[in-house]
Design a protein around this motif. Sequence first.
Motif: not given
Length: 517
Positions: A43-56
């Motif tokens: 959840y945190i990887a999604k909400e904090k943008g960690f996935y978005a930083e990897e274009q996911l």
Amino acid sequence: MSRLRLCLALLISVLALNCPAKEVQPVSLQLLWKNQFQFAGYYIAKEKGFYAEEQLEVDIREYKQDTDIVGSIINHQADFAVGRSSILVSKGNGAPITALFATFQKSPFMLITRGDIKTPAELKGKRVMLTDQAHNVAEVQAMLIKAGVSANDYIHQEHSFNISDLINKKTDVMGAYTSNEPYQMQLQQQPFAIIHPADYGFDMYSDILFTHNDTLTNKPLLTSKFYKASIKGWLYAFENIEETSKIIYEKYNTQNRTLDALIYEGIALKKLALIGGTPFGEMVQERFKEMETIYLISGHLNPHYDISNFIYQGNRSSDSDMLDNFPVWQTVIFMLIVISYLIYRNNVATLRNTELIVIAEHDQLTGLYNRHKLIESISEYIQLSIRYNWKISCIFVDIDNFKVINDTFGHNAGDQVLKDISQLLVKMLRRTDIIGRWGGEEFVIILPETDLLMAEEIAAKLRIAVFEAKFSIDHTISCSLGVTQYKKDETVEEFIGRADDALYIAKHAGKNRTAVL
């Protein structure tokens, strides 16, 4: 120099022409249960943008009734999934899956009672709520088998997942998580006791992120990105438990849990995920081999199982796939790294192999030999005994009432006691002696060129030293010891088994004593 710059500029231009624009990649993650802190890192990887930083762009899927976790990966219904340690069974029986990391070094799964039942042996004739999928509770089955309790000795009930059934005496024992049900019992001011398989030598990884082997082969960069961002999410979640709990409470609270319950869960799970100096998510083959034994005992692995290549080792697929997705400057850096790797790979491989050997042969907590290495060493000494007519003796050591230490002072204090006793035993033994951790609070010592009389004297000194030692907790600590000498033509199992039998005699004769067989 100018020619070199020109060549580099041309190389970058060519690479730039071949680099596609960044595209967001959709990714799906299947959870093994309903939304709660147990999956906070994702959840945190999604909400904090960690996935978005990897274009996911990650679709996190909550568990629904009858969801087949492993099947969702094998049938390509999800890219990644979180599974119990039982995915080892699927791998051993032929499923094309690979484990990426283990969220928890120790499983939170255990048995909870109203406090009137405190040991596995007391489950005979009792009503026990467990899931119908036996391989998901194999560590409990193995613990019961060790305690002499078969499946026919207790009354199996369908799991209601309702703690009120335990409180209202509709059942006697319930399969539960250390991070959830104890909080509910405390909230209702109900007495309870925990029976944890890890306290009886059956320690399992839990909540293992895994994927299909095709994903590793065909999408190595995507796998690497998801792996990295997920770990980043977990580390943030455990460093910021209250903030994370609020996010789950507000956005992922399908179970309508209170904020306090989520915070309690986070604190409890952090203790199981971050243990000592172990890096988050680390998995080692030796631990899986110990888990193999549990699934073999419970009959879930076929005789020809294979769990080789189960642990994710990073991207090993074609470099072209990675180049096609890297921006220009990252591609150049990547090429330089590849060249450096080719130059130094022999040295790196040698160092890595040495590290793997140390990991595979030693117990993570105490640094002593593990059971696998002990058995290997005993076999070697038996061969030397046969060749040179040596006498070999064995001492089986067990810390008395160790569960009381864990229950009273906590598992961290219990771990420190194990390390302190390990150091004390090593200090008192001879350089030629072999010592290792057999499991839980048990140690095995091999004494080369030592007869039974001398072994008994050594055991007596060790027992007294432990009893008189000062430890970090305010509690008297003692140990019981079983001593035996190797007999001609017997197997390793018979040799160790006799020492274990002697230990059993010492324990039942009152503890803090030595017995000889």
